[in-house]
Design an enzyme around this catalytic site. Structure first.
Site, mmCIF file in Angstrom:
data_model
loop_
_atom_site.group_PDB
_atom_site.id
_atom_site.type_symbol
_atom_site.label_atom_id
_atom_site.label_comp_id
_atom_site.label_asym_id
_atom_site.label_seq_id
_atom_site.Cartn_x
_atom_site.Cartn_y
_atom_site.Cartn_z
ATOM 1 N N GLU A 262 65.098 122.061 -48.522
ATOM 2 C CA GLU A 262 66.237 122.587 -49.288
ATOM 3 C C GLU A 262 65.955 124.057 -49.497
ATOM 4 O OE1 GLU A 262 68.879 121.048 -49.943
ATOM 5 O OE2 GLU A 262 68.207 119.030 -49.465
ATOM 6 N N CYS A 301 70.019 127.759 -56.731
ATOM 7 C CA CYS A 301 70.223 127.673 -55.283
ATOM 8 C C CYS A 301 71.691 127.480 -54.954
ATOM 9 C CB CYS A 301 69.404 126.524 -54.722
ATOM 10 S SG CYS A 301 69.719 124.967 -55.570
HETATM 11 P P1 NAP Z 1 59.140 129.922 -52.762
HETATM 12 O O1 NAP Z 1 58.416 131.164 -53.068
HETATM 13 O O2 NAP Z 1 59.521 129.681 -51.356
HETATM 14 O O3 NAP Z 1 58.227 128.745 -53.311
HETATM 15 C C1 NAP Z 1 58.650 127.424 -53.241
HETATM 16 C C2 NAP Z 1 57.468 126.497 -53.395
HETATM 17 O O4 NAP Z 1 56.612 126.602 -52.259
HETATM 18 C C3 NAP Z 1 56.583 126.803 -54.593
HETATM 19 O O5 NAP Z 1 56.153 125.594 -55.172
HETATM 20 C C4 NAP Z 1 55.420 127.524 -53.975
HETATM 21 O O6 NAP Z 1 54.244 127.414 -54.739
HETATM 22 C C5 NAP Z 1 55.282 126.755 -52.692
HETATM 23 N N1 NAP Z 1 54.486 127.424 -51.679
HETATM 24 C C6 NAP Z 1 54.501 128.715 -51.325
HETATM 25 N N2 NAP Z 1 53.603 128.932 -50.342
HETATM 26 C C7 NAP Z 1 53.031 127.734 -50.071
HETATM 27 C C8 NAP Z 1 52.008 127.303 -49.186
HETATM 28 N N3 NAP Z 1 51.441 128.128 -48.328
HETATM 29 N N4 NAP Z 1 51.657 125.995 -49.198
HETATM 30 C C9 NAP Z 1 52.231 125.131 -50.055
HETATM 31 N N5 NAP Z 1 53.193 125.497 -50.922
HETATM 32 C C10 NAP Z 1 53.586 126.779 -50.933
HETATM 33 O O7 NAP Z 1 60.473 129.801 -53.602
HETATM 34 P P2 NAP Z 1 60.703 130.094 -55.155
HETATM 35 O O8 NAP Z 1 60.572 131.559 -55.352
HETATM 36 O O9 NAP Z 1 59.907 129.199 -56.012
HETATM 37 O O10 NAP Z 1 62.199 129.657 -55.308
HETATM 38 C C11 NAP Z 1 63.285 130.482 -55.032
HETATM 39 C C12 NAP Z 1 63.986 130.082 -53.773
HETATM 40 O O11 NAP Z 1 64.216 128.679 -53.747
HETATM 41 C C13 NAP Z 1 65.344 130.715 -53.623
HETATM 42 O O12 NAP Z 1 65.448 131.238 -52.339
HETATM 43 C C14 NAP Z 1 66.325 129.562 -53.810
HETATM 44 O O13 NAP Z 1 67.534 129.716 -53.135
HETATM 45 C C15 NAP Z 1 65.555 128.403 -53.328
HETATM 46 N N6 NAP Z 1 65.988 127.175 -53.965
HETATM 47 C C16 NAP Z 1 66.623 126.236 -53.235
HETATM 48 C C17 NAP Z 1 67.041 125.065 -53.833
HETATM 49 C C18 NAP Z 1 67.746 123.989 -53.057
HETATM 50 O O14 NAP Z 1 67.911 122.906 -53.587
HETATM 51 N N7 NAP Z 1 68.158 124.220 -51.864
HETATM 52 C C19 NAP Z 1 66.809 124.843 -55.180
HETATM 53 C C20 NAP Z 1 66.160 125.827 -55.901
HETATM 54 C C21 NAP Z 1 65.751 126.993 -55.276
HETATM 55 P P3 NAP Z 1 53.665 128.680 -55.579
HETATM 56 O O15 NAP Z 1 54.682 129.026 -56.554
HETATM 57 O O16 NAP Z 1 52.427 128.125 -56.184
HETATM 58 O O17 NAP Z 1 53.435 129.739 -54.562
#
Ligand code: NAP
Length: 683
Positions: A262, A301
């Site tokens: 997602e 999102c």
């Molecule tokens: P993100 O930076 O991509 O992080 C998402 C998750 O991935 C976090 O738990 C992060 O953990 C983890 N992660 C990052 N690098 C990783 C790795 N190498 N191995 C394992 N896990 C890893 O996104 P965010 O900043 O939290 O969220 C914002 C984004 O999410 C926006 O672009 C938004 O549109 C999207 N979003 C989408 C939805 C949907 O349902 N489609 C819902 C909400 C948000 P850490 O924080 O510990 O790095």
């Protein structure tokens, strides 16, 4: 707010215990005050062992329970969490979210858990093996048939979540996985992991979930994904770039691990050409756009990023939205005067501003400023506050950035269209989104635009005056509805009611004799063994078995029966009453008996009338009248116990009976399932 209190060292719950990573942990700041709110870190934790613990301990404990038992467990957890919600609301302020924002996350999340728990008990049988679709006949003599079955994947569901919904994001994922029978490891985003960790603590303290069913990794997940295997499932919510990277990691590719993504999306909201200034739809559209820009400071999102309007109304829309945005009160999330709180971190605020600068190469800022925010409370040097920003893109059909760059904050861009085709084309330039909405009171506009939007979206909301009060809004994913979209949105599908449960199960086509299939599924299949001793209506659930059957005596259908039924019910349709008209009908040779008369006679033939364990008939499924019944035909019924579904918390269960009505030539006249409630014991 937790300002000034000592920062909490977060822990991970793995291998049956709360464990702290090595060292002091990295500080996580309160989004609104800049104070250190928590310390996080997972160094030294053994993630391979966590996966193995889930598979070896959590999996078997869940598999031993039926679907209804798992669902009831979640219901109990949900009710307990609801009692504790105020504690979660307090912690929520540190994420920068207001109480209203937190409601969606906290109560929305618990509500989603409860919805899954109740839908599973209503819509799925109380079994361990699910079946799907009809039994497929594969041979003429009926000796070889097939059925699709679903069983839980035997590994662990690893749920990686974004920062913006620390509670909902976890609960909407663990609910379907646990009901399916898969243990979970949740990995919240570090920035807001303190709230998820708190909720998991409270869940585990209830002692309702079996050991190993739920683990949490608070902080980096280290080498966790290097150890996933073919029976594990990984779901990811977050940015497209992280998602792509994780999706292509070695173990996931090597073992074809099911990966649901997602990601972000450039969701659009379209104003119909009929909905000009002065209409209710225009006002609703403006209100929705403003709500989506400001709720959770635009960090949703599903938030509206592109506002697509008829050229003629563009200026009016810009003025109306700008006017409302400029009045948005920004400040500390626990201040009652505040409508919009802070972004999740100063770094995220910088990122959003950088994205707005990119957007501003193709669009002009028409409301709000990147350099200035007026606050009703708080300090913009310490808290991640920013003013809502509205942009306008003059030439959107030729633009790129406004359709591809997601500024994950209180930011949206207005763009205009000439005709419905162009409105759809603009929305599609997002290359796949979670949701879009259309505001119109004209069915022709809806028909034209929604069919164009649907293949590019997981959900489309149509807003107008008639649903204004009842609408759940553009930005709210709902437990019964699919959440996810194609392309840019990640290509995943979550929730969607019981579809979501099946994402955590393996679908298998099982082929064999009817007896073998019955033995596997616990459901009677045509051709499988039957037993005819006492009338099955005399048996309580304690005695009843699938395959228990009664074949009734025959009953003739006469002209008097049909005339009496017609007069009594008022159903004097010509095919029952008028020989010449019936003969002129392509399906009949003469007057025929009513289908409902046949079903009624069938009941008269198969029921055992004395009070007994059968408590009520609550309907029929799949009723088909297959052969016309003429005067003088004789009917016989074969009723077979097909499925027994005991209720976990009641003294009765549901029994589904296969009912087949045949005529004197053994032709099947009617076929259906009779649904009854039967007592567990009798007397
Ligand atoms: P993100 O930076 O991509 O992080 C998402 C998750 O991935 C976090 O738990 C992060 O953990 C983890 N992660 C990052 N690098 C990783 C790795 N190498 N191995 C394992 N896990 C890893 O996104 P965010 O900043 O939290 O969220 C914002 C984004 O999410 C926006 O672009 C938004 O549109 C999207 N979003 C989408 C939805 C949907 O349902 N489609 C819902 C909400 C948000 P850490 O924080 O510990 O790095």
């Amino acid at each position: 707010m937790a300002t000034g209190t000592a920062a909490r060292r977060l822990e991970s719950y793995v291998e049956g215990a709360w464990r702290r990573g090595e060292g002091d942990g990295k500080p996580v700041l309160n989004a609104a005050t800049g104070d250190v709110h928590a310390l996080i870190g997972t160094e030294g934790l053994d993630f391979r062992a966590a996966l193995e613990w889930g598979r070896a301990v959590g999996g078997p404990a869940l598999h031993a329970r039926t679907i209804h038992e798992r669902a009831l467990m979640l219901k109990e957890v949900g009710l307990k969490l609801m009692d504790l919600k105020e504690e979660f609301y307090l912690e929520n302020f540190a994420t920068g979210a207001t109480r209203k924002d937190g409601w969606v996350d906290i109560e929305g999340g618990i509500g989603t858990l409860l919805t899954f728990a109740s839908k599973a008990r209503r819509e799925l049988p109380n079994t361990r093996v699910l079946t799907e679709g009809p039994v497929e006949p594969l041979s003429r003599d009926g000796s070889f048939v097939a059925q699709h079955i679903l069983l839980p994947m035997q590994g662990v569901a690893v749920h990686i979540n974004a920062f913006n919904f620390p509670v909902w994001g976890m609960l909407e994922k663990i609910a379907p996985s646990l009901i399916a029978g898969m243990p979970c490891i949740v990995k919240p985003a570090s920035q807001t992991a303190y709230l998820t960790e708190l909720v998991v603590r409270r869940i585990l303290e209830t002692g309702i979930l079996p050991d190993g069913a739920l683990q949490i990794v608070t902080g980096s997940s280290g080498d966790l994904l290097d150890h996933v295997n073919e029976q594990d499932v990984v779901t990811f919510t977050g940015s497209a770039s992280t998602g792509r990277m994780l999706k292509s990691s070695a173990a996931i590719l090597e073992h074809s691990v099911r990966f649901t993504m997602e990601a972000d999306s450039l969701n659009a909201s379209i104003l119909g050409r009929d909905a000009g200034p002065g209409t209710e739809e225009f006002d609703l559209f403006v209100k929705e756009a403003v709500r989506e820009v400001t709720a959770k400071a635009g960090q949703k999102c599903t938030a509206i990023r592109r506002i697509i309007v008829p050229k003629a109304h563009e200026q009016a829309v810009v003025e109306a939205i700008s006017d409302r945005l400029s009045k948005t009160s920004v400040g500390l999330p626990d201040d009652d005067a505040v409508r919009m709180g802070a972004l999740v971190s100063l770094k995220d605020r910088e990122d959003v501003k950088a994205k707005v600068r990119e957007l501003a190469k193709e669009a002009e800022i028409v409301s709000g400023s990147l350099d200035d925010v007026s606050l009703v409370s708080g300090d913009a040097g310490k808290g991640a506050f920013m003013a809502p920003v509205l942009l306008r893109c003059a030439n959107a059909m030729d633009a790129e950035t406004v359709h591809s760059v997601e500024a994950f904050g209180p930011v949206a861009t207005v763009m205009s269209y000439e005709d419905a085709g162009e409105a759809v084309a603009l929305a599609r330039k997002g290359r796949g989104s979670l949701v879009s909405s259309l505001f119109t009171n004209d069915g022709a506009v809806a028909g034209e635009i929604v069919t164009g939007l649907a293949p590019f979206h997981g959900r489309v909301l149509i807003g107008n005056r008639k649903s204004a009060k009842s609408s759940t809004g553009h930005g709210s994913p709902l437990a019964p509805l699919v959440h996810g979209g194609p392309g840019r949105a990640g290509g995943g599908e979550e929730m969607g009611g019981m579809r979501g449960v099946k994402h955590f199960m393996q679908r298998t086509a099982v082929q064999g004799t009817p007896d073998m299939l019955s033995a596997v599924t616990g459901q009677w299949v045509e051709g499988a063994q039957v037993r005819s001793d006492v009338h099955p209506f005399r048996k309580s659930l304690a005695d009843l078995k699938i395959g228990d059957q009664i074949v009734t005596d025959a009953r003739e259908v006469t002209e008097e029966d049909v005339e009496h039924f017609a007069e009594f019910t008022g159903d004097t349709f010509y095919a029952h009453m008028d020989s010449a008209a019936a003969k002129a009908n392509p399906f009949f040779d003469d007057r025929v008996a009513h289908g409902y008369l046949i079903a009624s006679f069938a009941a008269g033939l198969f029921v055992d009338p004395e009070p007994g364990p059968v408590l009520a008939n609550y309907g029929v499924d799949n009723l088909r009248f297959l052969t016309p019944v003429y005067f003088g035909d004789t009917l016989k019924v074969r009723l077979t116990c097909k499925q027994i579904n005991p209720r976990e918390n009641a003294d009765h269960g549901e029994v589904r009976w296969d009912c087949q009505v045949t005529n004197q030539k053994d032709e099947v006249v009617a076929q259906y399932d009779v649904l009854t409630m039967v007592a567990k014991t009798w007397p």
